[in-house]
Write a protein that holds these residues in place. Structure first.
Motif, PDB file in Angstrom:
ATOM      1  N   LYS A 190      46.779  12.556  50.512  1.00 39.52           N
ATOM      2  CA  LYS A 190      46.736  12.829  51.930  1.00 39.52           C
ATOM      3  C   LYS A 190      46.387  11.614  52.618  1.00 39.52           C
ATOM      4  CE  LYS A 190      47.347  15.433  55.679  1.00 39.52           C
ATOM      5  NZ  LYS A 190      47.215  14.602  56.630  1.00 39.52           N
ATOM      6  N   GLU A 191      45.475  10.909  52.113  1.00 41.35           N
ATOM      7  CA  GLU A 191      45.013   9.443  52.882  1.00 41.35           C
ATOM      8  C   GLU A 191      46.234   8.698  52.914  1.00 41.35           C
ATOM      9  OE1 GLU A 191      41.494   8.275  50.490  1.00 41.35           O
ATOM     10  OE2 GLU A 191      40.430   9.838  51.243  1.00 41.35           O
ATOM     11  N   ILE A 192      47.055   8.608  51.714  1.00 40.25           N
ATOM     12  CA  ILE A 192      48.145   7.546  51.663  1.00 40.25           C
ATOM     13  C   ILE A 192      49.158   8.204  52.330  1.00 40.25           C
ATOM     14  CG2 ILE A 192      49.949   6.778  49.912  1.00 40.25           C
ATOM     15  CD1 ILE A 192      47.868   6.839  47.745  1.00 40.25           C
ATOM     16  N   LEU A 193      49.632   9.390  52.394  1.00 42.73           N
ATOM     17  CA  LEU A 193      50.541  10.054  53.230  1.00 42.73           C
ATOM     18  C   LEU A 193      50.300   9.740  54.767  1.00 42.73           C
ATOM     19  CD1 LEU A 193      51.200  13.513  51.624  1.00 42.73           C
ATOM     20  CD2 LEU A 193      52.943  11.410  51.952  1.00 42.73           C
ATOM     21  N   ASP A 194      49.139   9.775  55.273  1.00 43.25           N
ATOM     22  CA  ASP A 194      48.736   9.862  56.516  1.00 43.25           C
ATOM     23  C   ASP A 194      49.178   8.139  57.118  1.00 43.25           C
ATOM     24  OD1 ASP A 194      48.005  12.280  56.842  1.00 43.25           O
ATOM     25  OD2 ASP A 194      46.033  11.698  56.737  1.00 43.25           O
TER      26      ASP A 194
END
Length: 318
Positions: A190-194
């Motif tokens: 999620k950190e990378i997707l954001d």
């Protein structure tokens, strides 16, 4: 007395007597002994007393296959891995069930397990450590650890993956996190997707995602795509991958009423409907409108046209 003497008999083929020759037993240096333990080349009758602790003894059993009672075979490999059923049973409840009882085997074939990944699994069972080289490798080992219910190995793999996942490996990690419900890995993904949510919807990436992962992405209302059209174009690209997969299955299976070309349009529509109804976006009117128009058509070509036409700026909000 100074040096301890090890007595050995030298048998001479010719001669009237068998002389006894006393030779000093020279203690092995720590580094040399460690090397012999690592490679399984320690050759002493009383090898137990030559090893200084339980860790060295376990390593020696692993590397030398001494006292092994189970051969594990893998497809395409003639040479088995020689292991100890006791070690496998004490680490894995699955192996405990397989290897204990009146019909306990002395040979085991694991057709679905990669040998290299299984070797890493054994490293952790015997030595309580693994030398993981990549996120891809760690994912494979994690899947085996999950299969055989080895919790300590799973935790070690998750720790490595979470510390090393990057944008290029994130899709594969996301797949694993969704499939196995790994919260720590979901958080890292999620950190990378954001940082760049549009990247996951590129055709070369999204087409490899499973239905469960695609649904997880489309139902995540916190992903800030650059345009309302992005997830729907990703949906079409994802459907392309499913259609190609279905086509391959149809080619390799016998023709039946359920897999002939006459129903291919229905298969396309089923994929689109299944995924499209899951899409979540900040503006429900747009989402409902696009979903209705896409799923109203049985063919992929019309759905593609709609996904290109109905962008955020094109839609009539009245």
């Amino acid at each position: 007395m100074g040096q301890f003497l090890c007595h050995s008999l030298k048998v001479i083929a010719r001669g009237d007597h068998l002389p006894i020759v006393s030779t000093p037993c020279v203690p092995q240096s720590s580094s040399r002994r460690t090397n012999m333990v690592e490679t399984g080349t320690l050759r002493f009758k009383k090898w137990q007393s030559m090893l200084k602790n339980g860790e060295e003894r376990m390593r020696y059993l692993y590397t030398s296959s001494k006292l092994s009672d189970l051969d594990i075979f893998f497809p395409g490999d003639e040479e088995p891995l020689k292991v100890h059923s006791l070690i496998l049973s004490t680490n894995s409840p699955v192996f405990f069930t397989m290897l204990n009882g009146p019909m306990a085997p002395d040979k085991l074939t694991l057709p679905e397990d990669p040998r290299h990944s299984f070797q890493k699994l054994l490293d952790h069972m015997y030595l309580d450590r693994m030398d993981l080289k990549s996120v891809e490798e760690a994912l494979e080992v994690y899947k085996l650890a999950h299969k055989y219910e080895i919790e300590s190995t799973k935790k070690e793999c998750v720790k490595y993956i979470a510390s090393n996942v990057k944008a290029e490996t994130m899709p594969a990690v996301l797949e694993t996190s969704v499939l196995y419900e790994v919260t720590a890995l979901k958080k890292k993904c999620k950190e990378i997707l954001d940082r760049d949510p549009d990247a996951i919807m590129l055709p070369e990436t999204v087409s490899r995602l499973s239905k469960a992962t695609m649904k997880a992405l489309l139902t995540d209302e916190t992903l800030a795509f650059s345009s309302e059209a992005v997830p729907f174009r990703g949906l079409i690209a994802w459907q392309d991958g499913r259609a190609e997969e279905d086509g391959h299955k149809n080619q390799t299976s016998h023709p039946t009423p359920s897999n002939n070309t006459g129903t291919h349009g229905n298969t396309d529509r089923q994929h689109l409907e299944s995924a499209a109804v899951s899409v979540k976006h900040p503006i429900p009117t747009i989402r409902i409108h696009i979903i209705h128009r896409i799923t109203s058509f049985p063919t992929r070509q019309k759905a593609i046209s709609l996904s290109r036409i109905y962008t955020l700026s094109d839609l009539d909000m009245t």
